[in-house]
Write a protein that holds these residues in place. Structure first.
Motif, short mmCIF file in Angstrom:
data_model
loop_
_atom_site.label_atom_id
_atom_site.label_comp_id
_atom_site.label_asym_id
_atom_site.label_seq_id
_atom_site.Cartn_x
_atom_site.Cartn_y
_atom_site.Cartn_z
N THR A 165 -4.70 -4.00 -6.88
CA THR A 165 -3.45 -3.28 -7.16
C THR A 165 -3.78 -2.02 -7.95
O THR A 165 -4.79 -1.95 -8.66
CB THR A 165 -2.45 -4.14 -7.96
N ILE A 166 -2.90 -1.04 -7.79
CA ILE A 166 -3.05 0.23 -8.49
C ILE A 166 -1.76 0.51 -9.24
O ILE A 166 -0.68 0.47 -8.65
CB ILE A 166 -3.34 1.39 -7.52
N GLU A 167 -1.89 0.77 -10.53
CA GLU A 167 -0.73 1.11 -11.35
C GLU A 167 -0.79 2.61 -11.67
O GLU A 167 -1.79 3.10 -12.21
CB GLU A 167 -0.77 0.31 -12.65
N ASN A 168 0.26 3.31 -11.34
CA ASN A 168 0.37 4.74 -11.63
C ASN A 168 0.73 4.93 -13.10
O ASN A 168 1.75 4.45 -13.55
CB ASN A 168 1.43 5.36 -10.71
N ARG A 169 -0.09 5.66 -13.85
CA ARG A 169 0.18 5.94 -15.25
C ARG A 169 0.66 7.38 -15.45
O ARG A 169 0.78 7.84 -16.58
CB ARG A 169 -1.07 5.67 -16.09
N HIS A 170 0.91 8.07 -14.35
CA HIS A 170 1.42 9.44 -14.41
C HIS A 170 2.95 9.40 -14.47
O HIS A 170 3.56 8.39 -14.11
CB HIS A 170 0.94 10.23 -13.18
N LEU A 171 3.57 10.49 -14.87
CA LEU A 171 5.03 10.53 -14.96
C LEU A 171 5.72 10.72 -13.62
O LEU A 171 6.93 10.53 -13.52
CB LEU A 171 5.45 11.65 -15.93
N ARG A 172 4.95 11.09 -12.58
CA ARG A 172 5.57 11.27 -11.27
C ARG A 172 4.73 10.57 -10.20
O ARG A 172 3.69 10.01 -10.50
CB ARG A 172 5.73 12.76 -10.96
N ARG A 173 5.21 10.64 -8.97
CA ARG A 173 4.50 9.99 -7.86
C ARG A 173 3.11 10.59 -7.70
O ARG A 173 2.92 11.77 -7.94
CB ARG A 173 5.26 10.20 -6.54
N VAL A 174 2.17 9.74 -7.29
CA VAL A 174 0.82 10.21 -7.00
C VAL A 174 0.35 9.58 -5.69
O VAL A 174 0.79 8.49 -5.33
CB VAL A 174 -0.18 9.90 -8.14
N PRO A 175 -0.53 10.26 -4.96
CA PRO A 175 -1.05 9.69 -3.71
C PRO A 175 -2.24 8.77 -3.99
O PRO A 175 -3.15 9.13 -4.73
CB PRO A 175 -1.51 10.92 -2.94
N VAL A 176 -2.20 7.57 -3.46
CA VAL A 176 -3.33 6.66 -3.62
C VAL A 176 -3.56 5.90 -2.32
O VAL A 176 -2.66 5.74 -1.49
CB VAL A 176 -3.14 5.64 -4.77
N GLY A 177 -4.76 5.42 -2.16
CA GLY A 177 -5.13 4.56 -1.05
C GLY A 177 -6.20 3.61 -1.56
O GLY A 177 -6.81 3.83 -2.61
N MET A 178 -6.43 2.54 -0.84
CA MET A 178 -7.43 1.57 -1.27
C MET A 178 -7.89 0.75 -0.09
O MET A 178 -7.27 0.74 0.97
CB MET A 178 -6.86 0.68 -2.35
N GLY A 179 -8.99 0.10 -0.29
CA GLY A 179 -9.52 -0.78 0.73
C GLY A 179 -10.84 -1.37 0.29
O GLY A 179 -11.27 -1.20 -0.86
N PHE A 180 -11.49 -2.08 1.20
CA PHE A 180 -12.81 -2.64 0.97
C PHE A 180 -13.72 -2.13 2.08
O PHE A 180 -13.28 -1.88 3.20
CB PHE A 180 -12.77 -4.17 1.00
N HIS A 181 -14.99 -1.99 1.76
CA HIS A 181 -15.98 -1.53 2.74
C HIS A 181 -17.02 -2.63 2.90
O HIS A 181 -18.07 -2.61 2.28
CB HIS A 181 -16.63 -0.25 2.26
N PRO A 182 -16.74 -3.63 3.76
CA PRO A 182 -17.71 -4.72 3.94
C PRO A 182 -18.76 -4.37 5.01
O PRO A 182 -18.49 -3.67 5.97
CB PRO A 182 -16.83 -5.87 4.44
N PHE A 183 -19.96 -4.87 4.78
CA PHE A 183 -21.03 -4.78 5.78
C PHE A 183 -21.25 -6.19 6.32
O PHE A 183 -22.09 -6.94 5.83
CB PHE A 183 -22.31 -4.21 5.15
N TRP A 184 -20.42 -6.56 7.30
CA TRP A 184 -20.45 -7.91 7.87
C TRP A 184 -21.70 -8.11 8.71
O TRP A 184 -22.13 -7.20 9.42
CB TRP A 184 -19.24 -8.15 8.77
N ASN A 185 -22.25 -9.31 8.65
CA ASN A 185 -23.28 -9.70 9.60
C ASN A 185 -22.61 -9.85 10.96
O ASN A 185 -21.50 -10.38 11.05
CB ASN A 185 -23.94 -11.02 9.21
#
Length: 175
Positions: free
Chosen positions: A145-165
């Motif tokens: 999860t990402i919590e915005n600590r700015h006073l206005r909206r901010v752009p965010v994205g997230m994910g995982f980068h797995p190297f699967w067998n």
């Protein structure tokens, strides 16, 4: 670097909170033996030199490539530091940072990362990231999860980068 491990009879996850909560290994108990599901990090101490080749890591506050190491949001362009040879900024800036452990036992792990603790953080907005890994029977849950600590909206994205067998058995079919 200190390795943390979650484990039960079906799964084992090893990771390093002080280096982006990078997953070093993920194993599944199959037919009496442990099988690697990810390309295993062979040397944890080499992670700073090879962090984008094995295991899995968190991508945030963006999970893609920022062309020309800049992003535009609500009509304003924000420069980022390039971190890839082609001049882009890729994968965000949490994957090499130390996370603060909040809770840890053999089935559950929680940590936070506050961007304000890092004057060189490569993102112009203050954020708090929280990650939780947990094992229950034959399931691994990952929550970011990402919590915005700015006073206005901010752009965010997230994910995982797995190297699967590609295969869990040398003679088996692709996963």
């Amino acid at each position: 670097m200190k390795l943390h491990t979650l484990k039960n009879k079906d799964l084992r996850l090893a990771f390093v909170p002080e280096f982006g909560c990078h997953w070093v290994s993920l194993e599944r108990h199959i037919t009496g033996r442990w099988v690697d599901l990810l390309y295993r990090v062979k040397d944890v101490e080499s992670l700073p030199q090879r962090s984008t080749h094995d295991g899995s890591y968190i991508l945030a506050p963006w999970s893609n490539r920022m062309e020309n190491a800049a992003m535009t949001f609500e009509g304003k362009t924000y420069p980022l530091r390039p971190n890839f040879p082609d001049g882009t900024a890729i994968h965000g800036d949490v994957w090499t940072r130390p996370w603060t452990v909040v809770y840890y036992d053999d089935r559950r792990f929680e940590a936070i990362l506050e961007t304000s603790r890092f004057p060189d953080f490569n993102f112009p907005f203050p954020l708090i990231f929280r990650v939780c890994f947990s094992l229950r029977e034959n399931r691994l849950s990952s929550k970011l999860t990402i919590e915005n600590r700015h006073l206005r909206r901010v752009p965010v994205g997230m994910g995982f980068h797995p190297f699967w067998n590609r295969r869990v058995e040398t003679s088996g079919s692709d996963v």
